[in-house]
Design an enzyme around this catalytic site. Structure first.
Site, PDB file in Angstrom:
ATOM      1  N   GLY A  27       0.830  -1.203   0.000  1.00  0.00           N
ATOM      2  CA  GLY A  27       0.000   0.000   0.000  1.00  0.00           C
ATOM      3  C   GLY A  27       0.858   1.243   0.000  1.00  0.00           C
ATOM      4  O   GLY A  27       2.087   1.180  -0.121  1.00  0.00           O
ATOM      5  N   GLN A  28       0.181   2.387   0.137  1.00  0.00           N
ATOM      6  CA  GLN A  28       0.856   3.679   0.109  1.00  0.00           C
ATOM      7  C   GLN A  28       0.576   4.414   1.406  1.00  0.00           C
ATOM      8  O   GLN A  28      -0.573   4.674   1.735  1.00  0.00           O
ATOM      9  CB  GLN A  28       0.346   4.495  -1.089  1.00  0.00           C
ATOM     10  CG  GLN A  28       1.085   5.796  -1.313  1.00  0.00           C
ATOM     11  CD  GLN A  28       2.436   5.616  -1.992  1.00  0.00           C
ATOM     12  OE1 GLN A  28       2.661   4.641  -2.694  1.00  0.00           O
ATOM     13  NE2 GLN A  28       3.358   6.549  -1.764  1.00  0.00           N
ATOM     14  N   GLY A  29       1.625   4.710   2.160  1.00  0.00           N
ATOM     15  CA  GLY A  29       1.453   5.453   3.405  1.00  0.00           C
ATOM     16  C   GLY A  29       1.610   6.940   3.171  1.00  0.00           C
ATOM     17  O   GLY A  29       1.840   7.385   2.042  1.00  0.00           O
ATOM     18  N   GLY A  30       1.510   7.721   4.246  1.00  0.00           N
ATOM     19  CA  GLY A  30       1.617   9.166   4.139  1.00  0.00           C
ATOM     20  C   GLY A  30       2.976   9.628   3.652  1.00  0.00           C
ATOM     21  O   GLY A  30       3.089  10.672   3.009  1.00  0.00           O
ATOM     22  N   PHE A  31       4.023   8.843   3.939  1.00  0.00           N
ATOM     23  CA  PHE A  31       5.367   9.251   3.563  1.00  0.00           C
ATOM     24  C   PHE A  31       5.972   8.400   2.450  1.00  0.00           C
ATOM     25  O   PHE A  31       7.080   8.641   2.027  1.00  0.00           O
ATOM     26  CB  PHE A  31       6.292   9.193   4.780  1.00  0.00           C
ATOM     27  CG  PHE A  31       6.096  10.325   5.737  1.00  0.00           C
ATOM     28  CD1 PHE A  31       6.119  11.632   5.290  1.00  0.00           C
ATOM     29  CD2 PHE A  31       5.894  10.088   7.086  1.00  0.00           C
ATOM     30  CE1 PHE A  31       5.961  12.686   6.172  1.00  0.00           C
ATOM     31  CE2 PHE A  31       5.730  11.137   7.974  1.00  0.00           C
ATOM     32  CZ  PHE A  31       5.760  12.443   7.520  1.00  0.00           C
ATOM     33  N   VAL A  34       4.646   0.968   1.132  1.00  0.00           N
ATOM     34  CA  VAL A  34       4.967  -0.083   2.102  1.00  0.00           C
ATOM     35  C   VAL A  34       5.037  -1.412   1.345  1.00  0.00           C
ATOM     36  O   VAL A  34       4.156  -1.717   0.530  1.00  0.00           O
ATOM     37  CB  VAL A  34       3.909  -0.162   3.220  1.00  0.00           C
ATOM     38  CG1 VAL A  34       4.261  -1.260   4.220  1.00  0.00           C
ATOM     39  CG2 VAL A  34       3.785   1.185   3.935  1.00  0.00           C
ATOM     40  N   LYS A  48       8.550   0.145   5.194  1.00  0.00           N
ATOM     41  CA  LYS A  48       8.074   1.455   4.742  1.00  0.00           C
ATOM     42  C   LYS A  48       9.260   2.179   4.117  1.00  0.00           C
ATOM     43  O   LYS A  48      10.261   2.454   4.782  1.00  0.00           O
ATOM     44  CB  LYS A  48       7.498   2.258   5.916  1.00  0.00           C
ATOM     45  CG  LYS A  48       6.902   3.591   5.484  1.00  0.00           C
ATOM     46  CD  LYS A  48       5.895   4.124   6.490  1.00  0.00           C
ATOM     47  CE  LYS A  48       6.538   4.925   7.571  1.00  0.00           C
ATOM     48  NZ  LYS A  48       5.576   5.645   8.419  1.00  0.00           N
ATOM     49  N   ASP A 145      -1.664  11.594  14.497  1.00  0.00           N
ATOM     50  CA  ASP A 145      -2.225  11.250  13.179  1.00  0.00           C
ATOM     51  C   ASP A 145      -3.002   9.933  13.244  1.00  0.00           C
ATOM     52  O   ASP A 145      -2.862   9.066  12.382  1.00  0.00           O
ATOM     53  CB  ASP A 145      -1.115  11.166  12.126  1.00  0.00           C
ATOM     54  CG  ASP A 145      -1.656  11.253  10.689  1.00  0.00           C
ATOM     55  OD1 ASP A 145      -2.782  11.755  10.510  1.00  0.00           O
ATOM     56  OD2 ASP A 145      -0.953  10.811   9.765  1.00  0.00           O
TER      57      ASP A 145
END
Length: 341
Positions: A27-31, A34, A48, A145
Site C-alpha cells: 500500500g501507500q502510506g503518508g510518507f 509499504v 516502509k 495522526d
C-alpha cells in the site's frame, strides 16, 4: 536500546522485498510505499520506504524508528529496525496480514465481515493502545495522526496502531505543546490543533472519537451520505443524537443483531464525548477504557461538538453553532434515559 542496534543492512532488505517490486507492494502510506518482505530466516516483514520528497527528514525518521522500538503493547505495531543509507530511508515492522482498518470499514463488501463483536474489539484495542501511549509507557506520547488507515489488523483482527512519524514525546508532567506546523489528517484533527497548533493527549482523544463514529457508521469522516448531500460524520451523528434517530447513522449490517444495540449506542455516546469542542471536557483514554468495558459507569451528557473545522472542506455541509434541530436538544435528555429513542 541504541540507533546502531536497530540499524539493518540495505541489501538484506532489498533482497527481502524482491528489489521493492510492485508485486510486493502492500500500500501507500503518508510518507511513501509499504512493501512485504521475507528475510532469509523466513520471517515476513513490512518495509516502509520513505519517498525522497516525503518531507520527513532524518530527525523525524530516527524519531519514528527509536520511538516505536521502545514501545511494547499488543495494540501497537512492533518495530524491528530501520535502514538509513544515502538517499534511502526504510522502516522495518512486523508484518500485519489484514492490512489497515480503512480497507474493511469503507468497503461495502468487506465491512460485512466486521460484525459488531469484531468492531467492538477493534475500538477497545485502539483505546488500550492509546491509553498505553498516553499513560502507561515510560514516556508520554501524542500520536497526532490517528486515523483508519493507521490502524492495522492482525490475523485475529486485533487492532495495532501504526505510523508514528508525527508522534511527539512529552516530558514528565507536560500536558500540552504548541507547534507552528500543523500536521495530521484534516477532519480527524481537534479544533484547538487546527486553529492554533495546540496539541495534547486530548487531541488524540478527538481523533479517536471521529474514528469510533466511522467504525460504527461504516462511512468516511467527511463523506457521510445524508440523502443527496455529504457531511462530516460528527455532524451527522450529532443531528441524529438530538433527534433520537441514531439508527440512521449505524451501518445497516450491524442492526441485525438486536442484542448489541445498547453497546453500539454507548459507543456512539463515548464517541461524542471525545469530539467535544473544549479539550478539557473530553475524557482521557485512561477513563475511556473502563467506559467501554464496564457498562455500570454512567456517562456524562456530551455538549455540542465543534463543526467549524470542516466548514471549509469542499462538498461538506456543516451544522452551524447553535443550530439545534426543531425536534429537540440534547439538553432535554435526562441522564437516566441515556439513549434517545
Amino acid at each position: 536500546m541504541t540507533v546502531d542496534s536497530l540499524q539493518m543492512d540495505f541489501e538484506t532488505i532489498r533482497a527481502a522485498t524482491n528489489d521493492f517490486s510492485d508485486a510486493n507492494k502492500l500500500g501507500q502510506g503518508g510518507f511513501g510505499p509499504v512493501y512485504l518482505g521475507r528475510l532469509y530466516n523466513g520471517q515476513e516483514i513490512a518495509v516502509k520506504r520513505l519517498s525522497r520528497d516525503s518531507g520527513q527528514g532524518e530527525m523525524e525518521f530516527k524519531n519514528e524508528a527509536l520511538l516505536v522500538a521502545k514501545l511494547q503493547h499488543r495494540n501497537l505495531v512492533r518495530s524491528l529496525g530501520f535502514c538509513l543509507e544515502k538517499e534511502e530511508k526504510l522502516l522495518i515492522y512486523e508484518f500485519v496480514p489484514n492490512k489497515s482498518l480503512d480497507c474493511f470499514i469503507f468497503d461495502s463488501v468487506k465491512r460485512v465481515k466486521l460484525n459488531w463483536e469484531k468492531r467492538y474489539k477493534i475500538i477497545e484495542g485502539i483505546a488500550k493502545g492509546l491509553a498505553y501511549l498516553h499513560h502507561d509507557s515510560r514516556i508520554r506520547i501524542v500520536h497526532r495522526d490517528l486515523k483508519a488507515s493507521n490502524v492495522l489488523l492482525d490475523e485475529e483482527m486485533n487492532a495495532k496502531i501504526s505510523d508514528f512519524g508525527m508522534a511527539r514525546l512529552f516530558v514528565i508532567d507536560q500536558t500540552q505543546a504548541k507547534t507552528s506546523t500543523v500536521v495530521g489528517t484534516y477532519g480527524y484533527m481537534a479544533p484547538e490543533y487546527v486553529m492554533n497548533g495546540t496539541f495534547s493527549t486530548k487531541s488524540d482523544v478527538f481523533s479517536f472519537g471521529v474514528l469510533v463514529l466511522e467504525i460504527i457508521s461504516g462511512q468516511k469522516k467527511g463523506q457521510f451520505q445524508n440523502g443527496e448531500n455529504e457531511e462530516h460524520v460528527v455532524s451527522a451523528v450529532w443531528k441524529n443524537w438530538t433527534k433520537g434517530t441514531l439508527a440512521n447513522i449505524v451501518d445497516p449490517t450491524l442492526m441485525e443483531d438486536a442484542g448489541s444495540r445498547n453497546e453500539i449506542m454507548r459507543c456512539i455516546h463515548i464517541g461524542l464525548l471525545c469530539v467535544q469542542e473544549n479539550a478539557e471536557h473530553r475524557p482521557t483514554m485512561a477513563s475511556i477504557v473502563p467506559m467501554l468495558s464496564t457498562h455500570s459507569i454512567t456517562l456524562p451528557v456530551p455538549s455540542e461538538p465543534s463543526f467549524y473545522i470542516w466548514r471549509s472542506l469542499p462538498g461538506i455541509k456543516s451544522l452551524s453553532s447553535g443550530d439545534q434541530s426543531a425536534d429537540g436538544s440534547i439538553n432535554q435528555l435526562s441522564v437516566s434515559e441515556q439513549y434517545p429513542r
